[in-house]
Design an enzyme around this catalytic site. Structure first.
Site, PDB file in Angstrom:
ATOM      1  CD  GLU A 151     -37.393 -13.459  23.503  1.00  0.00           C
ATOM      2  OE1 GLU A 151     -36.713 -12.427  23.578  1.00  0.00           O
ATOM      3  OE2 GLU A 151     -36.913 -14.602  23.580  1.00  0.00           O
ATOM      4  NE  ARG A 154     -29.272  -7.100  22.117  1.00  0.00           N
ATOM      5  CZ  ARG A 154     -28.684  -5.990  21.711  1.00  0.00           C
ATOM      6  NH1 ARG A 154     -27.444  -6.020  21.259  1.00  0.00           N
ATOM      7  NH2 ARG A 154     -29.314  -4.833  21.764  1.00  0.00           N
ATOM      8  CG  PHE A 252     -24.566 -10.632  16.984  1.00  0.00           C
ATOM      9  CD1 PHE A 252     -25.121  -9.467  17.478  1.00  0.00           C
ATOM     10  CD2 PHE A 252     -24.792 -11.813  17.674  1.00  0.00           C
ATOM     11  CE1 PHE A 252     -25.891  -9.467  18.631  1.00  0.00           C
ATOM     12  CE2 PHE A 252     -25.552 -11.823  18.831  1.00  0.00           C
ATOM     13  CZ  PHE A 252     -26.107 -10.647  19.298  1.00  0.00           C
ATOM     14  CG  LEU A 253     -19.461  -9.448  12.180  1.00  0.00           C
ATOM     15  CD1 LEU A 253     -19.038  -8.548  11.027  1.00  0.00           C
ATOM     16  CD2 LEU A 253     -19.406 -10.915  11.719  1.00  0.00           C
ATOM     17  N   GLY A 256     -14.804 -14.827  19.943  1.00  0.00           N
ATOM     18  CA  GLY A 256     -14.694 -15.168  21.359  1.00  0.00           C
ATOM     19  C   GLY A 256     -14.613 -16.674  21.560  1.00  0.00           C
ATOM     20  N   GLY A 260     -23.023 -18.801  23.947  1.00  0.00           N
ATOM     21  CA  GLY A 260     -23.710 -19.601  24.961  1.00  0.00           C
ATOM     22  C   GLY A 260     -25.072 -19.005  25.218  1.00  0.00           C
ATOM     23  CB  CYS A 263     -31.589 -17.699  23.130  1.00  0.00           C
ATOM     24  SG  CYS A 263     -32.483 -17.002  24.519  1.00  0.00           S
ATOM     25  CE  LYS A 324     -25.878 -10.699  26.765  1.00  0.00           C
ATOM     26  NZ  LYS A 324     -26.921 -10.474  25.766  1.00  0.00           N
ATOM     27  NE  ARG A 331     -30.710 -20.435  31.492  1.00  0.00           N
ATOM     28  CZ  ARG A 331     -31.931 -19.980  31.192  1.00  0.00           C
ATOM     29  NH1 ARG A 331     -32.885 -20.825  30.869  1.00  0.00           N
ATOM     30  NH2 ARG A 331     -32.195 -18.689  31.206  1.00  0.00           N
TER      31      ARG A 331
HETATM   32  C1  UGA Z   1     -30.232 -13.760  21.954  1.00  0.00           C
HETATM   33  C2  UGA Z   1     -30.630 -12.777  20.839  1.00  0.00           C
HETATM   34  O1  UGA Z   1     -29.595 -11.823  20.650  1.00  0.00           O
HETATM   35  C3  UGA Z   1     -31.924 -12.068  21.186  1.00  0.00           C
HETATM   36  O2  UGA Z   1     -32.316 -11.225  20.112  1.00  0.00           O
HETATM   37  C4  UGA Z   1     -33.008 -13.115  21.420  1.00  0.00           C
HETATM   38  O3  UGA Z   1     -34.240 -12.531  21.771  1.00  0.00           O
HETATM   39  C5  UGA Z   1     -32.571 -14.040  22.542  1.00  0.00           C
HETATM   40  O4  UGA Z   1     -31.315 -14.667  22.182  1.00  0.00           O
HETATM   41  C6  UGA Z   1     -33.637 -15.082  22.706  1.00  0.00           C
HETATM   42  O5  UGA Z   1     -33.916 -15.843  21.764  1.00  0.00           O
HETATM   43  O6  UGA Z   1     -34.335 -15.075  23.739  1.00  0.00           O
HETATM   44  P1  UGA Z   1     -29.008 -13.527  24.337  1.00  0.00           P
HETATM   45  O7  UGA Z   1     -28.957 -15.020  24.326  1.00  0.00           O
HETATM   46  O8  UGA Z   1     -29.476 -12.831  25.555  1.00  0.00           O
HETATM   47  O9  UGA Z   1     -29.967 -13.007  23.136  1.00  0.00           O
HETATM   48  O10 UGA Z   1     -27.555 -12.991  24.085  1.00  0.00           O
HETATM   49  P2  UGA Z   1     -26.688 -12.425  22.857  1.00  0.00           P
HETATM   50  O11 UGA Z   1     -26.311 -11.039  23.140  1.00  0.00           O
HETATM   51  O12 UGA Z   1     -27.352 -12.685  21.560  1.00  0.00           O
HETATM   52  O13 UGA Z   1     -25.378 -13.322  22.989  1.00  0.00           O
HETATM   53  C7  UGA Z   1     -25.418 -14.733  22.822  1.00  0.00           C
HETATM   54  C8  UGA Z   1     -24.024 -15.301  22.884  1.00  0.00           C
HETATM   55  O14 UGA Z   1     -23.270 -14.922  21.735  1.00  0.00           O
HETATM   56  C9  UGA Z   1     -23.198 -14.844  24.087  1.00  0.00           C
HETATM   57  O15 UGA Z   1     -22.480 -15.941  24.613  1.00  0.00           O
HETATM   58  C10 UGA Z   1     -22.255 -13.796  23.516  1.00  0.00           C
HETATM   59  O16 UGA Z   1     -21.049 -13.665  24.247  1.00  0.00           O
HETATM   60  C11 UGA Z   1     -22.011 -14.372  22.135  1.00  0.00           C
HETATM   61  N1  UGA Z   1     -21.614 -13.349  21.146  1.00  0.00           N
HETATM   62  C12 UGA Z   1     -22.481 -12.363  20.791  1.00  0.00           C
HETATM   63  C13 UGA Z   1     -20.351 -13.410  20.566  1.00  0.00           C
HETATM   64  O17 UGA Z   1     -19.535 -14.311  20.871  1.00  0.00           O
HETATM   65  N2  UGA Z   1     -20.012 -12.479  19.631  1.00  0.00           N
HETATM   66  C14 UGA Z   1     -20.856 -11.489  19.254  1.00  0.00           C
HETATM   67  O18 UGA Z   1     -20.474 -10.657  18.384  1.00  0.00           O
HETATM   68  C15 UGA Z   1     -22.126 -11.431  19.844  1.00  0.00           C
END
Ligand code: UGA
Length: 483
Positions: A151, A154, A252-253, A256, A260, A263, A324, A331
């Site tokens: 999967e 997000r 993803f750039l 922050g 966290g 995943c 987020k 978590r």
């Molecule tokens: C992530 C992946 O994006 C999904 O594709 C994947 O399916 C999922 O893990 C999983 O393995 O189940 P998620 O953990 O819900 O999804 O959240 P993200 O949107 O990826 O963000 C993860 C962390 O990175 C957050 O703390 C967010 O604030 C941080 N982040 C994200 C940044 O600091 N900068 C960014 O540009 C993007």
């Protein structure tokens, strides 16, 4: 087609509801009787935009139901999905496969002839082989195929990610099982979704490689933010300038306080553990974890600097606790180490989060919770925005400023419009920028006073790998002994 989704946690529930939305008949199963009874009463156990409505709609259409028993749900099933948790094993960070094993054996015991068993849980490469032998050992006809279908959902936008995927990955060498999977996803592929067929092990590896790469992008941009802060560049513009290069892409750039969630931290560690067991060093992944751990810990010091070197007996208002926005999940949220570090420096912490406070209570001590952002900042000496919830962006910052004792605003997501903050009289600290002029009297904050990028608890600079060792007990990092 009929689908049984084993595991009604985040991934199982979203995927089950979405398959029902696509027209399939779905039973979501979970051993947790209270979760299933809540679902039967129309209560959704997690916060995910649009999910509750989608579940209701599909229950009403008779396409979605819930059960505590795989055997009861099994009759006529075309595909069983395993979507159970794979939490990190304490000590070494390896994925704990106990729930996957139990689900495989139970499915094998009741699956009809010629069924497909699909692993959706994130599992180490090679787990499909183990699932196959467990299912077949328990199955009367032995004609079950095991497929990997990772999967990429997000939290906060999981329904959109399911319904409009960048790709659907199907890992199997069986032509027949692959065709069953293609039929299941046909409502999406007819609309143009890309379906990639590959071997089972490759599909398992794609999942880990994707999460590790995205996490690496974040750690990279976070280090660049520190670089921008020191050199007077703007991290947003650097990220934009990089992202316009199609070879890089803009996603993803966002700099922050560190990534966290359930995943990226867990999966990066599990990937390292698998690599270690194959004697393969993954130095970039190690560094990504180390940079992230160090970053989360350094934020407390950043706040201390912005406050003139001390937060003792001062009130810090923390806006946002979830990892987020648009989730209630805390978590591995950066908010947790930030709050602990503020508390150990003597600060009084008041927090507010639109959805995360209930879950945060299990992790935090001595935090006062406010009913909204305005109550949170009352008499505060500093406001720290940790999670970029929409409702924070539209706050009346003049009202916020007049409620506070000191006007210091630390925006760890670079989410709030700076002119609005400065117009309200705030000294503004952001990631990847020099602070705006007019810091509070006595503040040591300024371009030259930023904290060392990686600092240990006692203040001595550390290299990334040491930080990761300290954070994770080191066991899974042994692969890097020649680093
Ligand atoms: C992530 C992946 O994006 C999904 O594709 C994947 O399916 C999922 O893990 C999983 O393995 O189940 P998620 O953990 O819900 O999804 O959240 P993200 O949107 O990826 O963000 C993860 C962390 O990175 C957050 O703390 C967010 O604030 C941080 N982040 C994200 C940044 O600091 N900068 C960014 O540009 C993007």
């Amino acid at each position: 087609m009929k689908v049984v989704m084993v595991g009604s946690g985040y991934v199982g529930l979203v995927s089950g509801a979405c398959f029902a939305e696509l027209g399939h008949s779905v039973v979501c199963v979970d051993k947790d009787t209270s979760k299933i009874s809540d679902l039967l009463k129309g209560r959704t156990p997690i916060f995910e935009p649009g999910l509750g409505e989608m579940i209701d709609r599909n229950i009403a259409a008779d396409r979605l139901s819930f059960s505590v028993s795989i055997a009861e749900a099994a009759l006529g099933t075309d595909a069983f999905f395993i979507a159970v948790g794979t939490p990190p094993r304490p000590g070494d960070g390896e994925a704990d496969l106990a729930y996957v094993r139990a689900a495989a054996a139970e499915i094998g015991a009741c699956a009809p002839p010629r069924t497909v068993v699909v692993t959706k849980s994130t599992v180490p490469v090679g787990t499909g082989d183990m699932v196959e032998s467990l299912v077949r050992a328990a199955h009367a006809h032995q004609d079950v195929e095991v497929v990997s279908n990772p999967e990429f959902l997000r939290e906060g936008s999981a329904i959109r990610d399911f319904m409009r995927p960048d790709r659907i990955v199907i890992g199997t060498d069986s032509f027949w099982a692959g065709s069953v999977m293609e039929e299941l996803y046909q409502p999406l592929t007819v609309q143009g979704a890309t379906l990639l067929r590959t071997s089972r092990r490759t599909a398992e590896a794609i999942k880990y490689a994707t999460n590790a790469f995205l996490a690496t992008k974040i750690s990279f941009i976070n280090e660049m933010a520190d670089f921008c802060e020191a050199t007077g560049a703007s991290i947003e513009e650097v990220a934009k300038g990089m992202g316009l290069d199609r070879r890089i892409g803009e996603a993803f750039l966002k700099a922050g306080p560190g990534f966290g969630g359930s995943c990226f931290p867990k999966d990066s560690m599990a990937l390292l553990a698998t690599a270690h067991s194959h004697s393969v060093p993954l130095r970039l992944v190690e560094s990504t974890i180390a940079v992230n751990e160090a970053r989360k810990r350094a934020v407390g010091r950043r706040i201390l600097n912005a406050m003139g070197g001390s937060v003792h007996a001062r009130k810090v208002a923390v806006l946002g606790l979830t990892f987020k926005p648009n989730t209630d999940d805390v978590r591995e949220s950066p908010a947790l180490p930030i709050i602990s570090s503020l508390q150990s420096s003597g600060a009084k912490v008041v927090a507010y989060d639109p959805e995360g406070m209930r879950r945060a209570r299990a992790y935090l001590r001595d935090v006062a919770y406010a009913a909204d952002a305005y109550e949170c900042v009352e008499d505060a000496d500093c406001a720290v925005l940790v999670t970029e919830w929409d409702e924070f962006l539209g706050l009346d910052f003049r009202r916020i400023a007049s409620a506070m004792r000191q006007r210091v605003f630390i925006d760890l997501r670079n989410a709030v419009d700076v002119p609005r903050l400065t117009a309200a009289g705030f000294a503004v600290h952001r990631i990847g920028h020099a602070p705006t002029p007019n810091p509070p009297t006595g503040s040591t904050a300024g371009p030259g006073s930023r904290e060392p990028r990686i600092v240990s608890a006692n203040g001595t600079p550390q290299v990334g790998l040491e930080i990761a060792r300290e954070a994770f007990g080191g066991a899974a990092l042994r692969a890097a002994k020649d680093y």
